[in-house]
Motif scaffolding. Structure first.
Motif, short mmCIF file in Angstrom:
data_model
loop_
_atom_site.label_atom_id
_atom_site.label_comp_id
_atom_site.label_asym_id
_atom_site.label_seq_id
_atom_site.Cartn_x
_atom_site.Cartn_y
_atom_site.Cartn_z
N CYS A 38 0.54 -1.09 0.12
CA CYS A 38 -0.18 -0.03 -0.05
C CYS A 38 0.63 0.80 0.26
O CYS A 38 1.68 1.13 0.98
CB CYS A 38 -1.05 -0.07 1.18
N CYS A 59 -0.01 3.48 3.43
CA CYS A 59 0.41 2.63 5.23
C CYS A 59 1.46 1.51 5.03
O CYS A 59 2.46 1.67 5.76
CB CYS A 59 -0.80 2.91 5.50
N CYS A 75 -5.68 -2.99 0.37
CA CYS A 75 -5.44 -2.64 1.30
C CYS A 75 -5.86 -2.59 2.83
O CYS A 75 -6.77 -2.20 3.54
CB CYS A 75 -4.86 -1.04 1.94
N CYS A 112 -5.26 -0.67 5.63
CA CYS A 112 -5.97 0.97 5.85
C CYS A 112 -7.35 0.88 5.07
O CYS A 112 -7.66 1.97 5.21
CB CYS A 112 -4.59 2.38 5.59
ZN LIG Z 1 -2.97 1.26 3.19
#
Ligand SMILES: [Zn+2]
Length: 315
Positions: free
Chosen positions: A149, A152, A167, A170
């Motif tokens: 991702c 994050c 993801c 998040c």
């Molecule tokens: Zn993420």
């Protein structure tokens, strides 16, 4: 005379046949991407075919490698690879998948099948095969280089039959990228501007090209790239046609540009050389009769723009 694009984006038609990767008529049927049941039904159709990709190279078939090596979904090479939905063509469903090097090495491929370089194969592929391969390569390379991702840093998962990554940590959605590139037929009367980048094969020259930067229009990118690389000022800019170029994720935007001067000041970091070439000399180059300069690859938009200009159709 300037070629014009139609409302359907088929501006390439006015440049003649042979512009690879675009206009293959693939129906993307994007609704299937988010419908696992419909996707499973499509995979189960007798005519469904999967294009295996190995590190960006499609499986090619035939003694001359002039078609895609499309396999039935139950072929051992496919194994449990996650399928990427490409679309439909002439009623048949087409998908792609990335195969692991070990699986490719262990699999018994059908006769005359081998993974091969798409850029070299392009001039021999039909329009539909070329478009399928361009989609498959761009998506496969995007997945391979976007495993985590960007927000994050957690590992992300393929979603939407290959057209997104999600993801789980998040919740961010990530979409395949396309990088716009301007490529321009810059003319001064009866002469065209050609350049050669460092490391290109043989004596190959081509039209100048460069990535569009954030916050920049197509017209501004044409003028900036030509000025940076050759010092040539460009006035009027026009749009001709575009070509997906999955090396790895470009969209080539073919333009015309009218030079307002002809004195070349080369940027030696960007280019090995640049030169003006007259129409008759360019015709000889395209025919392979030039002693010092080889033309751009067959099937590339640079080649088609030059052929259109030499024939008087554009420019
Ligand atoms: Zn993420």
């Amino acid at each position: 005379m300037t070629a014009t694009a139609t409302a359907t984006g088929q501006g390439a038609l006015s440049l003649g046949a042979g512009l690879g990767f675009g206009g293959g008529g693939i129906e993307r049927a994007a609704a299937l991407r988010g419908d696992p049941a419909a996707l499973a039904l499509a995979l189960a159709e007798p005519g469904a075919r999967i294009l295996p990709m190995l590190e960006g190279q499609p499986l090619l078939a035939g003694p001359d490698q002039d078609r895609l090596g499309l396999l039935a979904p139950d072929h051992p090479l496919i194994g449990g690879a996650a399928p990427i939905w490409l679309g439909r063509h002439e009623g048949r469903a087409f998908l792609a998948c990335e195969v692991a090097p070990a699986a490719a090495a262990a699999a018994a491929l059908p006769p005359d099948h081998a993974f091969g370089d798409l850029r070299r194969a392009l001039p021999r592929l039909g329009a539909a095969d070329a478009e399928l391969a361009a989609m498959a390569r761009a998506l496969a390379l995007w997945h391979a280089s976007h495993l985590f991702c960007a927000r994050c840093g957690s590992p992300s998962d393929m979603a939407q039959a290959g057209w997104q990554r999600l993801c789980p940590a998040c919740g961010a959605h990530h979409f395949p990228r396309t990088d716009p590139v301007v490529i321009m037929l810059v003319t001064a009367g009866e002469r065209v501007l050609l350049g050669r980048s460092h490391g290109w094969p043989g004596r190959m020259h081509s039209l100048l090209a460069g990535f569009i930067e954030p916050g920049e229009t197509i017209e501004a990118a044409v003028r900036r790239e030509v000025a940076e690389e050759t010092g040539i000022p460009v006035g009027e800019v026009g749009y001709l046609a575009s070509q997906p170029w999955p090396f790895p994720a470009s969209l080539m935007i073919g333009c015309t540009g009218r030079a307002l001067g002809t004195h070349i000041v080369l940027d030696p970091v960007e280019l090995e050389t640049a030169r003006w070439m007259g129409r008759a000399e360019a015709a000889g180059m395209l025919a392979g009769r030039h002693a010092e300069v080889a033309p751009p690859r067959p099937g590339s938009i640079a080649r088609m723009l030059l052929e259109g200009w030499v024939a008087g159709r554009i420019g």
